[in-house]
Design a protein around this motif. Structure first.
Motif, PDB file in Angstrom:
ATOM      1  N   LEU A   5       0.692  -1.234   0.005  1.00 12.84           N
ATOM      2  CA  LEU A   5       0.004   0.080  -0.017  1.00 12.84           C
ATOM      3  C   LEU A   5       0.966   1.206  -0.189  1.00 12.84           C
ATOM      4  O   LEU A   5       1.777   1.169   0.773  1.00 12.84           O
ATOM      5  N   PRO A   6       0.366   2.275  -0.752  1.00 19.08           N
ATOM      6  CA  PRO A   6       1.417   3.474  -0.881  1.00 19.08           C
ATOM      7  C   PRO A   6       1.491   4.203   0.645  1.00 19.08           C
ATOM      8  O   PRO A   6       0.158   4.054   1.224  1.00 19.08           O
ATOM      9  N   LEU A   7       2.599   4.630   0.871  1.00 23.44           N
ATOM     10  CA  LEU A   7       2.412   5.139   2.440  1.00 23.44           C
ATOM     11  C   LEU A   7       2.355   6.683   2.553  1.00 23.44           C
ATOM     12  O   LEU A   7       2.221   7.322   3.774  1.00 23.44           O
ATOM     13  N   ASP A   8       2.111   7.451   1.227  1.00 26.79           N
ATOM     14  CA  ASP A   8       1.653   8.742   1.378  1.00 26.79           C
ATOM     15  C   ASP A   8       0.198   9.066   1.542  1.00 26.79           C
ATOM     16  O   ASP A   8      -0.288  10.364   1.611  1.00 26.79           O
ATOM     17  N   ARG A   9      -0.498   8.115   1.662  1.00 31.83           N
ATOM     18  CA  ARG A   9      -1.749   8.381   2.146  1.00 31.83           C
ATOM     19  C   ARG A   9      -2.754   7.019   2.810  1.00 31.83           C
ATOM     20  O   ARG A   9      -2.142   5.847   2.559  1.00 31.83           O
ATOM     21  N   THR A  10      -3.824   7.285   3.718  1.00 29.95           N
ATOM     22  CA  THR A  10      -4.415   6.299   4.116  1.00 29.95           C
ATOM     23  C   THR A  10      -5.175   5.745   3.084  1.00 29.95           C
ATOM     24  O   THR A  10      -5.920   6.307   2.478  1.00 29.95           O
ATOM     25  N   PRO A  11      -5.083   4.317   3.425  1.00 31.50           N
ATOM     26  CA  PRO A  11      -6.031   3.492   2.298  1.00 31.50           C
ATOM     27  C   PRO A  11      -7.411   3.541   2.639  1.00 31.50           C
ATOM     28  O   PRO A  11      -7.781   3.764   3.797  1.00 31.50           O
ATOM     29  N   GLY A  12      -8.209   3.956   1.617  1.00 29.40           N
ATOM     30  CA  GLY A  12      -9.809   3.982   1.660  1.00 29.40           C
ATOM     31  C   GLY A  12     -10.362   2.831   1.490  1.00 29.40           C
ATOM     32  O   GLY A  12      -9.925   1.859   1.340  1.00 29.40           O
ATOM     33  N   GLN A  13     -11.743   2.758   1.418  1.00 30.21           N
ATOM     34  CA  GLN A  13     -12.658   1.686   1.476  1.00 30.21           C
ATOM     35  C   GLN A  13     -12.198   0.851   0.188  1.00 30.21           C
ATOM     36  O   GLN A  13     -12.347  -0.440  -0.121  1.00 30.21           O
ATOM     37  N   GLU A  14     -12.065   1.565  -0.988  1.00 31.17           N
ATOM     38  CA  GLU A  14     -11.642   1.194  -2.408  1.00 31.17           C
ATOM     39  C   GLU A  14     -10.778   0.100  -2.302  1.00 31.17           C
ATOM     40  O   GLU A  14     -10.719  -0.912  -3.005  1.00 31.17           O
ATOM     41  N   ALA A  15      -9.698   0.169  -1.531  1.00 30.60           N
ATOM     42  CA  ALA A  15      -8.633  -0.624  -1.493  1.00 30.60           C
ATOM     43  C   ALA A  15      -9.015  -1.875  -0.950  1.00 30.60           C
ATOM     44  O   ALA A  15      -8.593  -3.108  -1.493  1.00 30.60           O
ATOM     45  N   TRP A  16     -10.012  -2.117  -0.037  1.00 28.90           N
ATOM     46  CA  TRP A  16     -10.515  -3.534   0.312  1.00 28.90           C
ATOM     47  C   TRP A  16     -11.476  -3.819  -0.712  1.00 28.90           C
ATOM     48  O   TRP A  16     -11.554  -5.184  -0.752  1.00 28.90           O
ATOM     49  N   GLU A  17     -12.462  -3.112  -1.275  1.00 29.98           N
ATOM     50  CA  GLU A  17     -13.358  -3.353  -2.110  1.00 29.98           C
ATOM     51  C   GLU A  17     -12.867  -4.139  -3.406  1.00 29.98           C
ATOM     52  O   GLU A  17     -13.593  -5.008  -3.895  1.00 29.98           O
ATOM     53  N   GLN A  18     -11.630  -3.589  -3.833  1.00 31.92           N
ATOM     54  CA  GLN A  18     -11.132  -4.205  -4.971  1.00 31.92           C
ATOM     55  C   GLN A  18     -10.759  -5.648  -4.861  1.00 31.92           C
ATOM     56  O   GLN A  18     -11.091  -6.765  -5.704  1.00 31.92           O
ATOM     57  N   VAL A  19     -10.384  -6.102  -3.536  1.00 30.34           N
ATOM     58  CA  VAL A  19     -10.122  -7.552  -3.226  1.00 30.34           C
ATOM     59  C   VAL A  19     -11.323  -8.484  -2.972  1.00 30.34           C
ATOM     60  O   VAL A  19     -11.566  -9.383  -3.782  1.00 30.34           O
ATOM     61  N   THR A  20     -12.429  -7.777  -2.278  1.00 30.94           N
ATOM     62  CA  THR A  20     -13.609  -8.652  -2.118  1.00 30.94           C
ATOM     63  C   THR A  20     -14.262  -8.736  -3.360  1.00 30.94           C
ATOM     64  O   THR A  20     -15.043  -9.795  -3.834  1.00 30.94           O
ATOM     65  N   ALA A  21     -14.318  -7.654  -4.282  1.00 30.87           N
ATOM     66  CA  ALA A  21     -15.057  -7.922  -5.660  1.00 30.87           C
ATOM     67  C   ALA A  21     -14.523  -8.909  -6.367  1.00 30.87           C
ATOM     68  O   ALA A  21     -15.093  -9.539  -7.206  1.00 30.87           O
ATOM     69  N   ALA A  22     -13.069  -9.339  -6.227  1.00 32.60           N
ATOM     70  CA  ALA A  22     -12.576 -10.497  -6.996  1.00 32.60           C
ATOM     71  C   ALA A  22     -12.978 -11.819  -6.080  1.00 32.60           C
ATOM     72  O   ALA A  22     -12.155 -12.950  -6.592  1.00 32.60           O
ATOM     73  N   GLY A  23     -13.445 -11.697  -5.190  1.00 34.70           N
ATOM     74  CA  GLY A  23     -13.803 -13.106  -4.203  1.00 34.70           C
ATOM     75  C   GLY A  23     -12.687 -13.511  -3.382  1.00 34.70           C
ATOM     76  O   GLY A  23     -12.682 -14.800  -3.098  1.00 34.70           O
ATOM     77  N   LYS A  24     -11.761 -12.627  -3.149  1.00 37.87           N
ATOM     78  CA  LYS A  24     -10.771 -13.102  -2.147  1.00 37.87           C
ATOM     79  C   LYS A  24     -11.172 -12.197  -0.838  1.00 37.87           C
ATOM     80  O   LYS A  24     -11.839 -11.298  -0.620  1.00 37.87           O
ATOM     81  N   ARG A  25     -10.299 -12.794   0.079  1.00 36.81           N
ATOM     82  CA  ARG A  25     -10.038 -12.056   1.439  1.00 36.81           C
ATOM     83  C   ARG A  25      -8.953 -11.201   1.454  1.00 36.81           C
ATOM     84  O   ARG A  25      -7.737 -11.690   1.000  1.00 36.81           O
ATOM     85  N   VAL A  26      -9.133 -10.302   2.384  1.00 36.28           N
ATOM     86  CA  VAL A  26      -7.928  -9.298   2.685  1.00 36.28           C
ATOM     87  C   VAL A  26      -7.223  -9.786   3.728  1.00 36.28           C
ATOM     88  O   VAL A  26      -7.668 -10.401   4.927  1.00 36.28           O
ATOM     89  N   MET A  27      -5.816  -9.902   3.504  1.00 34.18           N
ATOM     90  CA  MET A  27      -4.674 -10.179   4.557  1.00 34.18           C
ATOM     91  C   MET A  27      -3.907  -8.914   4.533  1.00 34.18           C
ATOM     92  O   MET A  27      -2.979  -8.652   3.670  1.00 34.18           O
ATOM     93  N   LEU A  28      -3.957  -8.363   5.833  1.00 33.43           N
ATOM     94  CA  LEU A  28      -3.208  -6.898   5.720  1.00 33.43           C
ATOM     95  C   LEU A  28      -2.198  -7.290   6.592  1.00 33.43           C
ATOM     96  O   LEU A  28      -2.194  -7.813   7.784  1.00 33.43           O
ATOM     97  N   PHE A  29      -0.762  -7.107   5.950  1.00 33.85           N
ATOM     98  CA  PHE A  29       0.303  -7.256   6.880  1.00 33.85           C
ATOM     99  C   PHE A  29       0.978  -5.903   7.350  1.00 33.85           C
ATOM    100  O   PHE A  29       0.674  -4.960   6.734  1.00 33.85           O
ATOM    101  N   GLY A  30       1.262  -5.808   8.702  1.00 27.71           N
ATOM    102  CA  GLY A  30       1.861  -4.547   9.079  1.00 27.71           C
ATOM    103  C   GLY A  30       2.653  -4.747  10.301  1.00 27.71           C
ATOM    104  O   GLY A  30       2.407  -5.750  11.232  1.00 27.71           O
ATOM    105  N   ALA A  31       3.776  -3.855  10.765  1.00 26.62           N
ATOM    106  CA  ALA A  31       4.212  -3.823  11.860  1.00 26.62           C
ATOM    107  C   ALA A  31       3.305  -3.426  12.926  1.00 26.62           C
ATOM    108  O   ALA A  31       2.269  -2.647  12.690  1.00 26.62           O
ATOM    109  N   ALA A  32       3.261  -3.821  14.108  1.00 27.41           N
ATOM    110  CA  ALA A  32       2.149  -3.828  15.242  1.00 27.41           C
ATOM    111  C   ALA A  32       1.779  -2.304  15.389  1.00 27.41           C
ATOM    112  O   ALA A  32       0.817  -2.142  15.027  1.00 27.41           O
TER     113      ALA A  32
END
Length: 346
Positions: A169-196
């Protein structure tokens, strides 16, 4: 066994070869080809079972040595010297620990990049379906380090996604709902990796809730930016912040010095692939293991480190159960602060 990279890859990751047999072969190999480890073992003195294990008269895999008997070298060796087998020329990759400003950083020379990537991928897919998720990674701080093992691992995972939905994910902006919706629209689940604590910052910045069925994988790190939290409190805050149940918050345990990773799939206990094993050692006498359920220093036997050092002792405190699952309890007192997972357990 010869030093062919291809042969070692197949041998290390083969789940049908017993761990004890593989560990015996790797120990003999590193004793002969890794002078810094051989000198360490000889300085400690070897008991009869370990002497038999390295005897030319003993066939590989023929010695009866328990994994907890192998000497574990302090992890600081990766900081203080080059750790690689005597036949390794120019390494194919190099990882450096994140460390803190002004601290000395550990360096891990990777002789075989394919072995590292295969170990990471096969370990990951033992616990998660390869085609079930799209991986989204939020890694401020790590993306600035071209020698980050975490970035290299996730980059490889992203490249395995045939749908092209996995990405950093680009670090210069906070991801919006569209970032998750692209995944779910393709029938996949989101796995969000990140430092705690980077993930907590993302919540504070107003990131929207994740879709139902998503998984968060926190990787530790970023400890200096906030007060320490218990793992239970961290799970609670991440789950609430992203609108998920607590068991949707998973964890990864790895470090620059390891070619393999352990995974906590939402149970609170880390599990390992068949070529990685954890032993909990007495903090005052690391040659001794502690009984299941007691605290001690986390020892690593990572057979994918065959060309560097497979047997080493971390500065992380932990506790293990009889089945080999474990928890990370924190850094040992006075241990140098580093960028690996040491969030405190309750």
């Amino acid at each position: 066994m010869n030093t062919s990279r291809t042969a070692w890859r197949s041998f290390v990751i083969d789940p049908d070869i017993p761990f004890e047999e593989k560990a015996d072969v790797v120990f003999r190999h590193q004793y002969r080809h890794l002078p810094v480890y051989r000198n360490f073992c000889e300085g400690l003195g070897l008991d009869s079972s370990l002497r038999d294990a390295i005897s030319p008269a003993t066939p590989a895999g023929g010695a009866s040595v328990r994994p907890e008997e192998y000497p574990l070298m302090p992890i600081q060796v990766f900081r203080d010297t080059q750790v690689r087998a005597d036949y390794v020329g120019k390494p194919e990759m190099r990882f450096r620990s994140s460390g803190t400003t002004g601290s000395r950083r550990s360096t891990h020379h990777i002789a075989d990049s394919k072995l590292y990537l295969e170990s990471a991928w096969h370990g990951f897919t033992r616990f998660y379906p390869a085609d079930g998720f799209a991986i989204l990674a939020w890694l401020p701080g790590y993306m600035d380090n071209p020698e980050s093992s975490l970035v290299a691992m996730i980059d490889h995972f992203v490249r395995q996604d045939d749908c092209g939905l996995s990405r950093f994910l680009p670090l210069d902006r906070t991801p919006g709902q569209e970032a998750w919706e692209q995944v779910t629209a393709a029938g996949k689940r989101v796995m969000l990796f990140g430092a705690a604590f980077g993930l907590l910052d993302l919540i504070d910045a107003g990131a929207p809730n994740l879709p139902a069925g998503s998984v968060i994988v926190e990787t530790g790190g970023m400890k200096t930016r906030r007060r320490e939290l218990s793992k239970q409190e961290l799970r609670k805050q991440l789950a609430a912040g992203f609108g998920l149940p607590a068991d949707a918050v998973h964890s990864e345990y790895g470090m620059a010095e390891m070619c393999s990773q352990a995974w906590d799939p939402g149970t609170g206990w880390f599990r390992t692939p068949p070529w990685l094993r954890i032993s909990i050692r007495d903090a005052e006498n690391p040659l001794q293991t502690v009984p299941a359920g007691e605290q001690g220093l986390i020892g690593i036997i990572d057979l994918a480190n065959v060309h560097s050092l497979s047997f080493f002792l971390t500065q992380d405190m932990g506790i293990a159960r009889q089945d080999g699952t474990f928890q990370v309890l924190g850094r040992r007192d006075h241990a140098e602060l580093r960028g690996c997972n040491f969030l405190m357990e309750d």
